[in-house]
Write a protein that holds these residues in place. Structure first.
Motif, PDB file in Angstrom:
ATOM      1  N   GLN A  94      33.524 -15.503  28.446  1.00 17.94           N
ATOM      2  CA  GLN A  94      32.597 -16.722  28.519  1.00 17.94           C
ATOM      3  C   GLN A  94      32.233 -17.162  27.115  1.00 17.94           C
ATOM      4  OE1 GLN A  94      28.507 -16.319  29.308  1.00 17.94           O
ATOM      5  NE2 GLN A  94      28.808 -17.800  31.221  1.00 17.94           N
ATOM      6  N   LYS A  95      31.821 -16.375  26.269  1.00 22.58           N
ATOM      7  CA  LYS A  95      31.468 -16.401  24.861  1.00 22.58           C
ATOM      8  C   LYS A  95      32.505 -16.839  24.046  1.00 22.58           C
ATOM      9  CE  LYS A  95      27.528 -16.009  26.492  1.00 22.58           C
ATOM     10  NZ  LYS A  95      26.593 -17.392  26.915  1.00 22.58           N
ATOM     11  N   GLY A  96      33.670 -16.159  24.221  1.00 20.98           N
ATOM     12  CA  GLY A  96      34.847 -16.309  23.356  1.00 20.98           C
ATOM     13  C   GLY A  96      35.266 -17.590  23.494  1.00 20.98           C
ATOM     14  N   SER A 220      45.548  -3.755   9.826  1.00 17.46           N
ATOM     15  CA  SER A 220      44.237  -3.263  10.480  1.00 17.46           C
ATOM     16  C   SER A 220      43.433  -3.866   9.475  1.00 17.46           C
ATOM     17  CB  SER A 220      44.410  -1.665  10.066  1.00 17.46           C
ATOM     18  OG  SER A 220      43.029  -1.138  10.509  1.00 17.46           O
ATOM     19  N   CYS A 221      42.187  -4.021   9.966  1.00 18.30           N
ATOM     20  CA  CYS A 221      40.840  -4.838   9.144  1.00 18.30           C
ATOM     21  C   CYS A 221      39.588  -4.436   9.771  1.00 18.30           C
ATOM     22  CB  CYS A 221      41.184  -6.043   9.094  1.00 18.30           C
ATOM     23  SG  CYS A 221      40.714  -6.861  10.961  1.00 18.30           S
ATOM     24  N   GLY A 222      38.729  -4.343   8.808  1.00 18.41           N
ATOM     25  CA  GLY A 222      37.360  -4.266   9.167  1.00 18.41           C
ATOM     26  C   GLY A 222      36.532  -5.319   9.471  1.00 18.41           C
ATOM     27  N   LEU A 223      35.442  -5.610  10.065  1.00 17.56           N
ATOM     28  CA  LEU A 223      34.689  -6.290  10.513  1.00 17.56           C
ATOM     29  C   LEU A 223      33.359  -6.296   9.636  1.00 17.56           C
ATOM     30  CD1 LEU A 223      35.728  -7.137  14.049  1.00 17.56           C
ATOM     31  CD2 LEU A 223      36.670  -8.331  12.085  1.00 17.56           C
ATOM     32  N   GLY A 224      33.271  -5.839   8.463  1.00 14.91           N
ATOM     33  CA  GLY A 224      31.973  -5.899   8.080  1.00 14.91           C
ATOM     34  C   GLY A 224      31.476  -4.521   7.890  1.00 14.91           C
ATOM     35  N   THR A 232      30.842  -7.263  21.094  1.00 10.85           N
ATOM     36  CA  THR A 232      30.345  -7.887  20.105  1.00 10.85           C
ATOM     37  C   THR A 232      31.487  -8.407  19.045  1.00 10.85           C
ATOM     38  OG1 THR A 232      28.350  -6.869  20.115  1.00 10.85           O
ATOM     39  CG2 THR A 232      28.627  -8.128  18.259  1.00 10.85           C
ATOM     40  N   ALA A 233      32.307  -7.551  18.870  1.00  9.84           N
ATOM     41  CA  ALA A 233      33.382  -7.666  17.584  1.00  9.84           C
ATOM     42  C   ALA A 233      34.332  -8.742  17.859  1.00  9.84           C
ATOM     43  CB  ALA A 233      34.359  -6.419  17.681  1.00  9.84           C
ATOM     44  N   PRO A 234      34.830  -9.229  18.936  1.00  3.92           N
ATOM     45  CA  PRO A 234      35.613 -10.526  19.205  1.00  3.92           C
ATOM     46  C   PRO A 234      34.553 -11.641  18.698  1.00  3.92           C
ATOM     47  CG  PRO A 234      35.834  -9.194  21.097  1.00  3.92           C
ATOM     48  CD  PRO A 234      34.802  -8.348  20.386  1.00  3.92           C
ATOM     49  N   SER A 239      33.667 -16.133  15.017  1.00  8.99           N
ATOM     50  CA  SER A 239      32.583 -16.960  14.380  1.00  8.99           C
ATOM     51  C   SER A 239      33.048 -16.933  12.891  1.00  8.99           C
ATOM     52  CB  SER A 239      31.241 -16.210  14.207  1.00  8.99           C
ATOM     53  OG  SER A 239      30.852 -16.119  15.684  1.00  8.99           O
ATOM     54  N   ALA A 240      33.660 -15.882  12.530  1.00  7.30           N
ATOM     55  CA  ALA A 240      34.326 -15.794  11.021  1.00  7.30           C
ATOM     56  C   ALA A 240      35.535 -17.033  10.784  1.00  7.30           C
ATOM     57  CB  ALA A 240      34.880 -14.365  10.652  1.00  7.30           C
ATOM     58  N   VAL A 241      36.201 -17.053  11.977  1.00  4.22           N
ATOM     59  CA  VAL A 241      37.331 -18.108  11.974  1.00  4.22           C
ATOM     60  C   VAL A 241      36.617 -19.419  11.916  1.00  4.22           C
ATOM     61  CG1 VAL A 241      39.249 -19.028  13.122  1.00  4.22           C
ATOM     62  CG2 VAL A 241      39.144 -16.685  12.986  1.00  4.22           C
ATOM     63  N   SER A 242      35.880 -19.636  12.801  1.00 10.11           N
ATOM     64  CA  SER A 242      35.142 -21.132  13.001  1.00 10.11           C
ATOM     65  C   SER A 242      34.497 -21.300  11.569  1.00 10.11           C
ATOM     66  CB  SER A 242      34.059 -20.821  14.137  1.00 10.11           C
ATOM     67  OG  SER A 242      33.248 -22.223  13.888  1.00 10.11           O
TER      68      SER A 242
END
Length: 249
Positions: A94-96, A220-224, A232-234, A239-242
């Motif tokens: 939904q949120k994605g 492989s990457c970190g998200l902060g 929450t991660a997706p 949001s970062a892409v946007s």
């Protein structure tokens, strides 16, 4: 103004709406002839339409004006989620969808507590797709995101071969302070290209899974610096892409 995804392109500048959307228009919204709505066709065009006819089974809406602006992200981003517990995947879908995801792929991960039942699977996928549709209409999307059936590691890697960029969100990288891979990827990726990001279930991805993904072209990457929940991660990544493509450019 209500928005509806229609299955066919306009015929002589008219759309035909039936089934669940017909029920929503006539029984829920109680629209009448002359009321306006927005139709989105299979080729991602949308138009403001006026209802010209209502029968016992369908609504006929005539195009008043085609819309030119698009609300879509300039890249196609697919969210791969390790099957989580409860209704978390519904939340992600939904949120994605509201945040612009192009496709969702549930992933049968080694640490997925939920066991996928093929017999009940079709109804679940139908429900997930309905959630995506309703969220796409609410957020004025031009594309109805696809929700695929759950994939195992082998089939997921096969699907990933069609993507331009592939990432794994790995919490161990976040713990080590990794913060360059996602940003570098977003800088390199061009409009119209595709990005797949894999997120683990509760408990995360195993080292073996990360190694196998890496051997097949995933980075492989970190998200902060914070450890994010599987649901929450997706949303963080979308949001970062946007922000990168829609607010910085």
């Amino acid at each position: 103004m209500q928005r509806y995804f229609v299955n066919q392109s306009a015929n002589e500048n008219r759309f035909t709406i039936s089934n669940d959307d017909y029920h929503h228009i006539v029984r829920v919204m109680r629209m009448k002839k002359g009321d306006q709505l927005i139709c989105v066709d299979p080729v991602k065009s949308s138009a403001v339409c006026s209802i010209v006819e209502i029968t016992d089974e369908k609504v006929i809406a005539e195009v008043v004006k085609w819309e030119e602006e698009s609300s879509e992200l300039p890249i196609n981003i697919t969210i791969v989620s390790g099957l989580p517990k409860g209704d978390k995947l519904e939340w992600i879908i939904q949120k994605g969808t509201e945040l612009g995801a192009y496709r969702f792929i549930p992933f049968i991960s080694a640490r997925s507590v939920v066991k996928w039942d093929e017999k009940k699977g079709a109804k679940k996928i139908e429900r997930w797709q309905k959630i995506a549709k309703e969220a796409a209409e609410q957020s004025h999307r031009m594309i109805l995101p696809e929700v695929m059936s759950p994939q195992n590691m082998k089939s997921l890697i096969k699907v990933s071969e069609g993507y331009d960029y592939r990432l794994i969100a790995f919490e161990e990288d976040a713990k080590r302070g990794e913060k360059s891979v996602l940003g570098k990827t977003l800088t390199e990726i061009k409009h119209g290209q595709s990005l797949m990001i894999v997120f683990g279930p509760e408990g995360g991805l195993t080292d073996q899974e990360v190694t196998l993904f890496s051997e097949h072209g995933f980075h492989s990457c970190g998200l902060g610096p914070r450890i994010l929940r599987t649901e929450t991660a997706p949303l963080y990544a979308l949001s970062a892409v946007s922000y990168h493509f829609e607010l910085m450019e």
